[in-house]
Write an enzyme that holds these catalytic residues in place. Structure first.
Site, PDB file in Angstrom:
ATOM      1  N   TYR A 123      -0.515  -0.197  10.245  1.00 58.38           N
ATOM      2  CA  TYR A 123      -0.771  -0.788   8.922  1.00 58.38           C
ATOM      3  C   TYR A 123       0.353  -0.398   7.959  1.00 58.38           C
ATOM      4  CZ  TYR A 123      -3.218  -1.353   4.411  1.00 58.38           C
ATOM      5  OH  TYR A 123      -3.593  -1.696   3.131  1.00 58.38           O
ATOM      6  N   SER A 138       0.860  -1.193   0.000  1.00 61.43           N
ATOM      7  CA  SER A 138       0.000   0.000   0.000  1.00 61.43           C
ATOM      8  C   SER A 138       0.886   1.230   0.000  1.00 61.43           C
ATOM      9  CB  SER A 138      -0.879   0.017   1.258  1.00 61.43           C
ATOM     10  OG  SER A 138      -1.481   1.278   1.459  1.00 61.43           O
TER      11      SER A 138
END
Length: 261
Positions: free
Chosen positions: A163, A150
């Site tokens: 994350y 990501s």
């Protein structure tokens, strides 16, 4: 010439293991891979949805197999990888796509349990799959691994920093494994999407003020679509990227290169 180029994307005769295959990017990737001839081994913790998806593929004449797995259980992950090889004979392509958002908020507020679970799902499961499957690819003299990360892994974030840490680690894992396994014919790359229209991103998509602000920072002024990310994953998995390894392909509409103007 056109046919020769298109043949680079053909996965006929190759078997791909895709985690997180029952929604969003994972399902789009499974459908695209099926369309270019791949045999599919699909993994998810959503047993009913997984069974329905594999049944749909098989009804269409596509060779597909379901392996329900909880990626937070690393012993189960390793067993799943071994079962995938047992069922199909060889895994040629690994798409480690499954992940979770986990703790939201400052890093110092994350509990040890939250940290452990997020790292197990987002990082350690991918490491375990690579450890199980890369040696078989090396024995075959060829293989491709794509770790789905990501853009949260390439910049700071005050809400989903944990994350982001896990996704940054995936990109470094790809670089390390690319160096380790490259001499034996195995390529390892990372795909890092920005904001994509998936259930995962629905809270952002449903918040008009936040969504407008986010799009104002994205030169293309729109979110990505799952098929666009799947196409990038196919590129990295196929012979089209035969001389690419250790790369982090960012597909974010320009978000990470924009100054907000």
């Amino acid at each position: 010439m056109v046919e020769a180029v298109l043949n680079l994307f053909d996965l006929t005769g190759r078997t791909a293991l895709i985690t997180g295959a029952t929604g969003g990017i994972g399902e789009a990737t499974a459908r695209l891979f099926a369309s270019v001839g791949a045999t599919l081994v699909l993994s998810s913790n959503e047993g009913d949805r997984l069974a329905a998806l594999v049944s749909e593929f098989c009804h269409e004449g596509i060779d597909a197999h379901a392996l329900e797995t909880d990626l937070s259980d690393l012993d189960a992950v390793r067993a799943m990888a071994r079962q995938a090889v047992s069922v199909t004979g060889q895994i040629d392509i690994l798409i480690s796509n499954a992940g979770m958002e986990g703790h939201v908020g400052p890093l110092h507020e994350a509990s040890d349990a939250a940290i452990d679970r997020l790292l197990a799902v987002n990082l350690k499961s991918g490491m375990a799959l690579c450890a199980e499957l890369a040696p078989g690819m090396a024995r075959a003299g060829k293989g491709s691994i794509v770790l789905v990360a990501s853009i949260a892994g390439v910049r700071g974030n005050k809400s989903i920093g944990l994350y982001g840490l896990s996704k940054a680690a995936l990109a470094q894992l790809a670089r390390n494994l690319a160096v380790e396994w490259g001499p034996l014919g195995v390529r390892v790359n990372t795909m890092s999407p920005g904001l994509v229209r998936t259930p995962f991103a629905q809270p952002i998509l449903d918040n008009p003020d936040y969504f407008e602000r986010r799009m104002s920072l994205t030169p293309l002024r729109r979110p990505g679509e799952v098929d666009e990310i799947a196409a990038g994953i196919l590129y990295l998995a196929s012979d089209a990227s035969g001389f690419v390894t250790g790369h982090n392909l960012i597909a974010d509409g320009g978000t990470t290169i924009s100054d907000g103007n």
